[in-house]
Design an enzyme around this catalytic site. Structure first.
Site, PDB file in Angstrom:
ATOM      1  N   GLU A  23       0.874  -1.253   0.073  1.00 32.64           N
ATOM      2  CA  GLU A  23      -0.118  -0.008  -0.112  1.00 32.64           C
ATOM      3  C   GLU A  23       0.752   1.138  -0.017  1.00 32.64           C
ATOM      4  OE1 GLU A  23      -4.078  -0.651   2.463  1.00 32.64           O
ATOM      5  OE2 GLU A  23      -2.268  -1.222   3.519  1.00 32.64           O
ATOM      6  N   LYS A 100     -11.965   4.802   1.515  1.00 30.63           N
ATOM      7  CA  LYS A 100     -10.588   3.697   1.065  1.00 30.63           C
ATOM      8  C   LYS A 100     -11.396   2.838   0.357  1.00 30.63           C
ATOM      9  CE  LYS A 100      -6.351   1.550   2.619  1.00 30.63           C
ATOM     10  NZ  LYS A 100      -5.564   1.268   4.028  1.00 30.63           N
TER      11      LYS A 100
END
Length: 121
Positions: A23, A100
């Site tokens: 990420e 997200k």
């Protein structure tokens, strides 16, 4: 006391936040919603952008935070964004949601979001 609102919804910014190495390495899009509570009567009376929160400048400041220093949790990111909103002394309350949508969840889902509401003490 009047409580008016300025809302900024769907601000999409690439960031490198998350607990996983991939990420932070690859990044992903985060979507930000911010609602500021403040008295808009002075701006309405003067018709002058200097008497309100300039939402374009706010969007740029929020985008700098999302695109800036990585954090592990979107909770931390939401707090940092709320702090940006409250930096203007006219803002009484800031509610910030961090979405997200590409969170690393191995199931089909529409969104993951954290919302914080912070007020001036």
């Amino acid at each position: 006391m009047t409580t008016d609102r300025i809302s900024l919804s769907g601000l999409t910014v690439r960031g490198n936040h998350g607990v996983f190495d991939f990420e932070r390495r690859d990044g992903q899009d985060f979507v930000i919603d911010a609602v500021l509570e403040l008295d808009l009567a002075p701006a309405a009376a003067s018709d002058d952008v200097a008497d309100t929160v300039h939402y374009g400048e706010l969007a740029e400041r929020l985008a700098e935070v999302v695109g800036g220093e990585p954090v592990n949790l979107i909770e931390t990111l939401a707090q940092r964004l709320a702090d940006v909103c409250l930096a203007d002394p006219r803002v009484r309350v800031a509610t910030v949601t961090v979405h997200k949508p590409q969170a690393p969840i191995p199931l089909q889902f529409a969104d993951v979001a954290v919302t914080v509401r912070r007020s001036r003490s």
